[in-house]
Design a protein around this motif. Structure first.
Motif, PDB file in Angstrom:
ATOM      1  N   HIS A   1      29.566  26.274   5.574  1.00  0.00           N
ATOM      2  CA  HIS A   1      29.422  26.798   4.016  1.00  0.00           C
ATOM      3  C   HIS A   1      27.900  27.177   3.770  1.00  0.00           C
ATOM      4  CE1 HIS A   1      32.999  23.954   4.087  1.00  0.00           C
ATOM      5  NE2 HIS A   1      33.067  24.427   2.712  1.00  0.00           N
TER       6      HIS A   1
ATOM      7  N   HIS B   1      37.935  28.250  -7.341  1.00  0.00           N
ATOM      8  CA  HIS B   1      37.782  27.153  -6.236  1.00  0.00           C
ATOM      9  C   HIS B   1      39.139  26.056  -6.543  1.00  0.00           C
ATOM     10  CE1 HIS B   1      36.623  24.473  -2.955  1.00  0.00           C
ATOM     11  NE2 HIS B   1      36.094  25.728  -2.326  1.00  0.00           N
TER      12      HIS B   1
ATOM     13  N   ASP C   1      31.891  29.542   3.718  1.00  0.00           N
ATOM     14  CA  ASP C   1      32.602  29.691   2.518  1.00  0.00           C
ATOM     15  C   ASP C   1      31.645  29.375   1.321  1.00  0.00           C
ATOM     16  OD1 ASP C   1      34.811  29.566   3.965  1.00  0.00           O
ATOM     17  OD2 ASP C   1      35.918  27.726   3.045  1.00  0.00           O
TER      18      ASP C   1
HETATM   19 ZN   LIG Z   1      35.223  26.371  -0.647  1.00  0.00          ZN
END
Ligand SMILES: [Zn+2]
Length: 223
Positions: A187, A103, A49
């Motif tokens: 991430h 986000h 992500d």
């Molecule tokens: Zn995120």
């Protein structure tokens, strides 16, 4: 185009409010929220992500191990080095997917806000990478039926959350036991290379192979 999408989402939202029968019908047409893929195959799904850190070692692992990862990218995080991600998609087996523009927790936004975040990110990622994302990772995993409706209006086929987060958030990172169909969350942080290694080792230890989400969602009847 923008206005009509908002109208579609607003009408669909209205139909959700029109009692049980209408609600059940509308829900039947919503894209699914998937945290685990029901599959009989020995596969696991890697997702990564945001996109703020562009670490060379992490890219090398993704390319050398041919990991078919779904990258849920923020357009702002890719715009200063689009080539990092283009290479992962073109030379590797990664696909670029939607993670909104800014986000936000999508459940807190009105219809126009959801549209701007989801459709807006899809359009920006299409302009940068040449393909419209079909999957959405809602930030924080925050979803409700209105978010699913908005996603549908933006062409999203499924909302993907996760089974296990392998990201090192400080302290000793967890290494959960993986099972077939699990969705691994990672991430683009400075620890991505180490996190990827840990997740790949956990997959190997469980006898699981990283696989691409979309074909398995279709095979499992989720899409
Ligand atoms: Zn995120």
């Amino acid at each position: 185009m923008w206005r009509s999408r908002v109208l579609v989402a607003a009408l669909a939202s209205l139909s959700l409010a029109l009692g049980a029968a209408g609600s059940a019908q509308a829900k039947a047409g919503l894209p699914p929220v998937v945290s685990h893929v029901p599959t009989g195959e020995r596969v696991v799904f890697f997702t990564i992500d945001d996109g703020w850190s562009h670490d060379a070692a992490a890219a090398r692992i993704l390319l050398e191990e041919r990991v078919p990862a779904a990258l849920f990218l923020l357009p702002g995080a890719t715009s200063y080095d689009t080539g990092y991600f283009t290479r992962l998609a073109e030379e590797g087996r990664a696909t670029v997917e939607n993670h909104t523009v800014n986000h936000p927790d999508l459940t807190t936004l009105d219809a126009a806000g959801k549209d701007a975040e989801v459709c807006g990110a899809g359009e920006q990622l299409r302009a940068a990478f040449g393909r419209t994302p079909k999957l959405l990772r809602p930030p924080y995993g925050a979803v409700n039926d209105d978010v699913r409706l908005a996603a549908k209006a933006c062409g999203v086929k499924a909302l993907i959350t996760w089974t296990h987060d392998f990201t090192t958030w400080g302290g000793t990172p967890l290494t959960p036991r993986l099972e077939a169909g699990d969705i691994v969350l990672l991430h683009f942080t400075p620890t991505l290379a180490a996190d990827l290694r840990r997740a790949l080792d956990a997959a190997r230890a469980a006898g699981l192979k990283p696989a691409a989400l979309m074909p398995h969602l279709k095979a499992a009847g989720v899409l």
